[in-house]
Design a protein around this motif. Structure first.
Motif, PDB file in Angstrom:
ATOM      1  N   HIS A 181     -27.259 -87.703 -87.140  1.00 19.38           N
ATOM      2  CA  HIS A 181     -28.576 -88.339 -87.220  1.00 19.38           C
ATOM      3  C   HIS A 181     -29.573 -87.719 -86.265  1.00 19.38           C
ATOM      4  O   HIS A 181     -30.697 -88.187 -86.139  1.00 19.38           O
ATOM      5  CB  HIS A 181     -28.443 -89.841 -86.961  1.00 19.38           C
ATOM      6  CG  HIS A 181     -27.841 -90.168 -85.613  1.00 19.38           C
ATOM      7  ND1 HIS A 181     -26.604 -89.724 -85.228  1.00 19.38           N
ATOM      8  CD2 HIS A 181     -28.311 -90.898 -84.579  1.00 19.38           C
ATOM      9  CE1 HIS A 181     -26.333 -90.177 -84.013  1.00 19.38           C
ATOM     10  NE2 HIS A 181     -27.352 -90.879 -83.590  1.00 19.38           N
ATOM     11  N   GLU A 216     -29.138 -84.616 -75.789  1.00 18.38           N
ATOM     12  CA  GLU A 216     -28.635 -85.986 -75.670  1.00 18.38           C
ATOM     13  C   GLU A 216     -27.843 -86.224 -74.378  1.00 18.38           C
ATOM     14  O   GLU A 216     -28.099 -87.176 -73.647  1.00 18.38           O
ATOM     15  CB  GLU A 216     -27.772 -86.337 -76.897  1.00 18.38           C
ATOM     16  CG  GLU A 216     -27.241 -87.755 -76.940  1.00 18.38           C
ATOM     17  CD  GLU A 216     -28.329 -88.811 -77.123  1.00 18.38           C
ATOM     18  OE1 GLU A 216     -29.488 -88.447 -77.373  1.00 18.38           O
ATOM     19  OE2 GLU A 216     -27.996 -89.999 -76.987  1.00 18.38           O
ATOM     20  N   GLN A 267     -23.358 -96.785 -74.135  1.00 20.05           N
ATOM     21  CA  GLN A 267     -24.306 -95.731 -74.527  1.00 20.05           C
ATOM     22  C   GLN A 267     -23.916 -95.098 -75.850  1.00 20.05           C
ATOM     23  O   GLN A 267     -24.763 -94.866 -76.717  1.00 20.05           O
ATOM     24  CB  GLN A 267     -24.335 -94.620 -73.460  1.00 20.05           C
ATOM     25  CG  GLN A 267     -25.155 -94.951 -72.235  1.00 20.05           C
ATOM     26  CD  GLN A 267     -25.092 -93.822 -71.218  1.00 20.05           C
ATOM     27  OE1 GLN A 267     -24.039 -93.232 -70.981  1.00 20.05           O
ATOM     28  NE2 GLN A 267     -26.223 -93.517 -70.600  1.00 20.05           N
ATOM     29  N   ARG A 302     -24.746 -97.444 -78.672  1.00 21.03           N
ATOM     30  CA  ARG A 302     -26.177 -97.595 -78.913  1.00 21.03           C
ATOM     31  C   ARG A 302     -26.823 -96.320 -79.442  1.00 21.03           C
ATOM     32  O   ARG A 302     -27.637 -96.362 -80.362  1.00 21.03           O
ATOM     33  CB  ARG A 302     -26.855 -98.002 -77.594  1.00 21.03           C
ATOM     34  CG  ARG A 302     -28.342 -98.327 -77.715  1.00 21.03           C
ATOM     35  CD  ARG A 302     -28.874 -98.881 -76.397  1.00 21.03           C
ATOM     36  NE  ARG A 302     -28.773 -97.895 -75.331  1.00 21.03           N
ATOM     37  CZ  ARG A 302     -29.708 -96.987 -75.072  1.00 21.03           C
ATOM     38  NH1 ARG A 302     -30.807 -96.945 -75.785  1.00 21.03           N
ATOM     39  NH2 ARG A 302     -29.550 -96.117 -74.105  1.00 21.03           N
ATOM     40  N   ARG A 303     -26.452 -95.187 -78.887  1.00 19.90           N
ATOM     41  CA  ARG A 303     -27.136 -93.939 -79.237  1.00 19.90           C
ATOM     42  C   ARG A 303     -26.515 -93.217 -80.431  1.00 19.90           C
ATOM     43  O   ARG A 303     -27.200 -92.549 -81.177  1.00 19.90           O
ATOM     44  CB  ARG A 303     -27.129 -92.989 -78.023  1.00 19.90           C
ATOM     45  CG  ARG A 303     -27.894 -93.494 -76.812  1.00 19.90           C
ATOM     46  CD  ARG A 303     -29.366 -93.352 -76.986  1.00 19.90           C
ATOM     47  NE  ARG A 303     -29.738 -92.008 -77.427  1.00 19.90           N
ATOM     48  CZ  ARG A 303     -30.948 -91.707 -77.873  1.00 19.90           C
ATOM     49  NH1 ARG A 303     -31.882 -92.637 -77.952  1.00 19.90           N
ATOM     50  NH2 ARG A 303     -31.218 -90.477 -78.260  1.00 19.90           N
ATOM     51  N   ILE A 304     -25.190 -93.331 -80.556  1.00 19.52           N
ATOM     52  CA  ILE A 304     -24.498 -92.500 -81.551  1.00 19.52           C
ATOM     53  C   ILE A 304     -23.946 -93.319 -82.720  1.00 19.52           C
ATOM     54  O   ILE A 304     -24.200 -93.005 -83.879  1.00 19.52           O
ATOM     55  CB  ILE A 304     -23.341 -91.712 -80.879  1.00 19.52           C
ATOM     56  CG1 ILE A 304     -23.847 -90.952 -79.654  1.00 19.52           C
ATOM     57  CG2 ILE A 304     -22.672 -90.781 -81.881  1.00 19.52           C
ATOM     58  CD1 ILE A 304     -24.984 -89.983 -79.910  1.00 19.52           C
TER      59      ILE A 304
END
Ligand SMILES: Nc1ncnc2c1ncn2[C@@H]1O[C@H](COP(=O)(O)OP(=O)(O)O)[C@@H](O)[C@H]1O
Ligand SMILES: [Mg+2]
Lengths: 239, 220
Positions: A90, A99, B130, B133-135
């Protein structure tokens, strides 16, 4: 980096039996061995993606305690490259690489972008930075994955069969990037079936079979005059 | 002719307040249900019994009993404890009801994300939170959109059950007007058209959202 007395079993199945391994700074260790011998599990125990049943991991002189915080901090120092890339689908290529620095190292976005663009340039994919992983070939994906791991400025890089999922014509570009890394002095542990790479780049080759390190030594020795009969059998199958 | 369909056209506009009531119940129970659903899905995915067992019990009870029973339990059954008005009763009952289904949608979506995604995130040094939430969640939410849209459409239609506890939504309105004018069919048709408009619009919005979120999947 040092691994001492590592044991791991999945239920009844013993996958690692008393593995000890020291990797010097700047050294490239290639791990070979038949499928199921525990190579992946060894790498995964080193960065605690798998919890070993016994044994210690020491990195840069620091023993890694089995605490969430310590492990997270250690993982910043140990980059991992997976067989199936595991890029974040994504996020764009650049998004994948920035990231880690932004979320984990708390780097400013601008700085992370600069660093990441540098790394993408190095793996030859700067022109793809705004693409999504779905648009890349396997070889390109794996090069992005390497850049993503490098963005954390790790002290050690672990590669788990980085070219096994690639079409043959794409293997070279990934190995090329890895050779370059080795030349720059990165400490690397590489699980691979690419014997040519092992001969050319490895300082030491380790042969694993049946949960144990059966033989180790400089590539010429292990490949040209293997001492152990299981190593001989394995190598004769490969060639 | 038994039916006079000019009534449908003529009386169509006076249903607007009832349609708004339907939208309000639906929106509130979807919102409530999504929050509960997300939390419950984490509990269901937890290895800890204190989280896993209650959330599993909740889902089993909700999915194994009729939604009308659930509504009556909140509205009539709780009278001894609290006396709730029809509207909040409906929102609570439908919110809890949708929460169970939405939870399973999220759980399925989260579980469908390749384990390698979590491992890649953790290997960068991210905390579990994290990484989630992010991935994981952004990818899971994307996969959850089609079934969520479906659930939202079901929720819209189920909101008609609130007519049984005197919430002045579409179905109740059409029943009342239908019986007082002896033209039940015409008014039921009006309600039906409103439901169709709402569900079709929802379906369209979900479809648009799906397409917008598919950007990263598109090949060259
Ligand atoms: N998560 C797991 N659960 C159970 N067994 C596993 C798991 N991971 C690996 N194994 C088993 O452990 C053995 C070693 O696996 P692995 O380390 O992947 O070997 P290699 O990478 O050398 O092919 C295999 O028999 C494999 O089936
Ligand atoms: Mg393996």
């Amino acid at each position: 980096m040092e691994v001492a007395g590592l044991y791991k079993s999945f239920g009844e199945l013993e996958v690692l039996k008393d593995i000890s391994l020291t990797v010097a700074e700047g050294e490239v260790v290639v791990v070979i061995g038949p499928s199921g011998s525990g190579k992946s599990t060894l790498l995964r125990c080193i960065n605690f993606l798998e919890k070993s049943n016994a044994g210690d991991v020491t990195i840069d002189g620091r023993l890694i305690e089995r605490k969430e915080k310590t492990i997270n901090r250690m993982r910043q120092e140990v980059g991992m490259v997976f067989q199936h890339f595991n890029l974040f689908p994504h996020m764009t290529v650049l998004g994948n690489v920035i990231e880690g620095p932004i979320q984990v190292r708390k780097m400013k976005k601008q700085e992370a972008v600069l660093l990441s663009e540098e790394l993408l340039e190095k793996v030859g994919l700067l022109d793809k930075k705004d693409e999504y992983p779905a648009m890349l070939s396997g070889g390109q994906k794996q090069r992005v994955a390497i850049a993503r791991a490098l963005a954390m400025k790790p002290k050690v890089m672990l590669f788990d069969e980085p070219t096994s999922a690639l079409d043959p014509e794409l293997v070279g570009e990934v190995l090329g990037v890895m050779k370059e890394l080795a030349r720059e002095g990165m400490t690397m542990v590489v699980v691979t079936h690419e014997m040519g790479f092992a001969r050319e780049v490895a300082d030491r080759v380790i042969f694993m079979d049946d949960a144990k390190i059966v033989e180790e030594g400089p590539p010429e020795e292990v490949f040209n005059s293997p001492q152990n009969e299981r190593t001989q059998a394995f190598l004769s199958q490969i060639y | 002719m038994v039916y006079d369909f000019s009534v449908v056209v003529e009386k169509f506009p006076i249903f607007v307040p009832a349609a708004i009531e339907t939208l309000k119940i639906t929106a509130a129970s979807i919102l409530f249900g999504t929050v509960i659903g997300l939390l419950t899905s984490f509990c269901r995915l937890s290895k800890l019994k204190v989280f896993y067992l209650p959330s599993t019990l909740y889902i089993t009870v909700i999915r194994g009993t009729p939604i009308l029973l659930q509504l009556f339990i909140v509205y009539y059954g709780m009278v001894g404890l609290v006396r709730l008005d029809p509207y909040p009763s409906a929102v609570i009952a439908f919110g809890l009801h949708n929460g169970a289904y939405i939870s399973e949608i999220f759980r399925g979506a989260i579980k469908s994300i390749d384990i390698g995604q979590m491992e890649a995130a953790r290997s960068l040094g991210m905390t579990g939170f994290q990484a989630m939430r992010r991935i994981i969640l952004p990818q899971a939410v994307k996969r959850a959109v089609p079934p969520l849209g479906n659930q939202f459409i079901i929720a819209t239609k189920d909101s008609s059950l609130a007519s049984t506890i005197a919430v002045r939504e579409l179905l109740l309105k059409s029943q009342q007007l239908g019986s007082s004018t002896f033209r039940p069919m015409e008014y039921l048709i009006i309600a039906g058209i409103y439901y169709l408009i709402i569900t079709t619009a929802l379906g369209y919005l979900v479809h648009r959202l799906e397409r917008r979120m598919a950007v990263s999947d598109r090949l060259g």
